[in-house]
Design an enzyme around this catalytic site. Structure first.
Site, PDB file in Angstrom:
ATOM      1  N   CYS A 102      -1.043  -4.126 -16.964  1.00 34.23           N
ATOM      2  CA  CYS A 102      -1.776  -3.137 -16.169  1.00 34.23           C
ATOM      3  C   CYS A 102      -1.416  -3.221 -14.693  1.00 34.23           C
ATOM      4  O   CYS A 102      -2.082  -2.618 -13.848  1.00 34.23           O
ATOM      5  CB  CYS A 102      -3.286  -3.284 -16.358  1.00 34.23           C
ATOM      6  N   HIS A 137       0.825  -1.203   0.000  1.00 30.86           N
ATOM      7  CA  HIS A 137       0.000   0.000   0.000  1.00 30.86           C
ATOM      8  C   HIS A 137       0.860   1.254   0.000  1.00 30.86           C
ATOM      9  O   HIS A 137       0.547   2.244  -0.672  1.00 30.86           O
ATOM     10  CB  HIS A 137      -0.921   0.006   1.232  1.00 30.86           C
TER      11      HIS A 137
END
Length: 547
Positions: free
Chosen positions: A483, A185
């Site tokens: 991606c 994160h």
């Protein structure tokens, strides 16, 4: 002193300033024994948990992009009934309220870690939620970022999503953490905000408040007590780099004119304006989970259609690649009985949900098809977690039956990469999700700092799978894109192009860096970089060889 340490550079940029360390979290007080009224204590704890969740909801509503997604996911955790059950049991066993909270979070954390995969990724977030709940319960200051009164380089063991998402680039010059990995994160959020960041840097533990440091988010170098002349040279070079980025624009091309589509990732309606305004050729990954995750009931076809219409209108004349619902594992749906799974990350998630709930996928495709027919965007659709050619063929048939002619698959399972030639015979394109493909290939939890080197997207084993998929696409005339986070690393983007990838999708903030790096390399340069990376023994050697 000029002492240099290094980690993994995950958000490009150079910054220099004094260190400010993240404050230590509150320590739970010693256990004082049974609560006089366990039921009342449980209600106080539930109120504290709800207060923490509500604050995270508020932060998520003020954020956008990956920050909003991560904060919303974190806000669901204090509301998990299983957590409340564990707290209630601890109170019944004679624990004080603070001790019951600490023990329940520890037990919950252990359960998530044991589950592995995506659920294990969220285990580290529980420490921050525990600290916030205890602070609320005990009336202590809420954990948060330091405020020395001047801009600083933030140094920490690790950062919670709530802290990373709230970073102000005007105050926080750079981020350095001891833990974390390239797809943590901290890495994802720092990159989206545009703050230079280095993770998995063991030497960060030796940096003290006030120490001057120079941080390079591209190379991962962190220099303590740097020479002033070196700082000046590094900052001037960074200014020149940024000026060059701002001057560039247009479609992605190598120096000899090879076209590489540069696309953006879109994760929520809040991102739409910024994503549509970016200098890209469209969307390479439209995550549709936000339509489902914050609801008690499934969205109707009409509701979905209206959302898709807005997105397609914003990208009229450009490509939009829609990924169908990727639920399960760490993204459970309130209105679906997911059942018990011993290892949810390897269970019923992504396209596998359609086996149990085929109508949900059909409804989503109907909504996408209706919105696409009304708009001017070039709409492609792809399924997540495809593992076999049969799954890809079934998905493509469902898409075409609803007026969606361009159907593809995510390649994030090693089996799909190994059999990409078979899969691409049944559909029109593929997109590599390097975050999941990396963790499944290396059998390594994406959030485990100890395994950061294995999780590095420069791992030659991962790049070999990319090469296999890209080669299958080339032979069959099918486009194969990336991606995952790997697409936003400028040098690695060149390697991917050298492996045969035809498009790259990333956070809008990364477009300029990648476009400039591609423009400085010929197709032959990219191929040579790819060969050097594949020949390396590990990720560190691959990165060094390409540099």
């Amino acid at each position: 002193m000029n002492a240099e340490t290094s980690g993994i550079g995950v958000a490009p940029g150079v910054a220099s300033g004094p260190v400010a360390r993240l404050a230590a979290p509150p320590e739970p007080p010693a256990d004082t024994g049974p609560e006089a009224d366990p039921a009342a204590a449980l209600e106080r704890i539930k109120a504290a948990l709800e207060s923490v969740a509500t604050e995270l909801d508020a932060r998520a509503s003020r954020a956008s992009g990956p920050s909003a997604d991560v904060l919303f996911a974190q806000s669901m955790m204090p509301r998990d009934p299983a957590l409340a059950e564990r707290i209630s049991k601890a109170l019944s066993d004679g624990r004080s309220a603070p001790r019951a909270v600490a023990e329940a979070f520890a037990s919950f954390r252990a359960s998530l870690e044991a589950a592995g995969g995506y659920l294990a990724e969220r285990a580290a977030d529980l420490d921050d939620l525990r600290d916030r709940t205890l602070a609320e319960l005990l009336g202590l200051p809420m954990p948060g970022l330091p405020d020395p009164g001047h801009p600083f380089v933030l140094v920490a063991r690790d950062l919670a999503p709530a802290d990373t998402a709230g970073l102000d680039p005007a105050r926080v010059l750079a981020v350095v953490t001891e833990a974390g990995g390239p797809t943590s994160h901290t890495a994802i959020l720092a990159k989206s905000i545009g703050i230079p960041a280095v993770v998995a840097c063991p030497g960060a533990g030796g940096l003290a408040d006030g120490d001057p440091v120079l941080v390079d988010g591209r190379t991962g170098a962190v220099t303590a007590d740097p020479d002033p002349a070196a700082v000046q040279a590094a900052l001037e070079a960074e200014e020149r780099r940024r000026a060059a980025l701002e001057a560039g624009g247009g479609p992605g091309r190598t120096a000899d004119g090879r076209h590489v589509q540069l696309l953006v990732n879109l994760g929520s309606a809040a991102d739409l304006e910024a994503a549509a305004g970016a200098d890209s050729e469209g969307v390479g990954l439209f995550r549709t989970e936000f339509l489902y995750l914050d609801r008690a009931a499934e969205p109707t076809v009409a509701e979905q259609t209206e959302t898709y219409r807005r997105v397609f209108a914003a990208f009229a004349g450009r490509k939009v690649v829609v990924r169908t619902l990727d639920a399960g594992a760490d993204k459970p749906l309130a209105f679906v009985d997911h059942g018990h799974e011993d290892n949810p990350a390897l269970g019923v998630r992504g396209i596998r949900m359609a086996r149990r709930h085929p109508r949900m996928l059909d409804d989503q495709l109907e909504a996408i098809g209706a919105a696409a027919a009304d708009g001017e965007a070039e709409v492609w659709v792809m399924a997540p977690m495809v593992a076999t050619a049969a799954e890809a063929a079934d998905f493509a048939e469902r898409c075409r039956a609803r007026g969606l002619p361009t159907a593809g698959t995510m390649i994030e399972v090693p089996a799909a990469a190994l059999r990409a030639d078979q899969i691409l015979r049944t559909c029109d394109f593929a997109s590599l999700g390097t975050n999941d493909l990396g963790q499944y290939t290396m059998a390594a939890d994406r959030m485990n700092g100890e395994l950061a080197e294995l999780l590095d997207p420069w791992q030659p084993a991962l790049l070999e799978l990319v090469a296999l998929a890209a080669e299958a696409g080339r032979e069959l005339g099918r486009p194969v894109g990336v991606c995952g986070e790997a697409a936003s690393d400028p040098l690695l983007a060149c390697v991917l192009v050298g492996l045969g990838v035809t498009s790259l999708s990333m956070a809008p903030s990364a477009l300029g860096e990648v476009r400039a790096e591609l423009a400085a390399r010929t197709g032959a340069d990219c191929a040579a970089m790819a060969a050097a990376a594949l020949a390396a023994a590990d990720a560190r050697e691959a990165r060094a060889a390409v540099r």
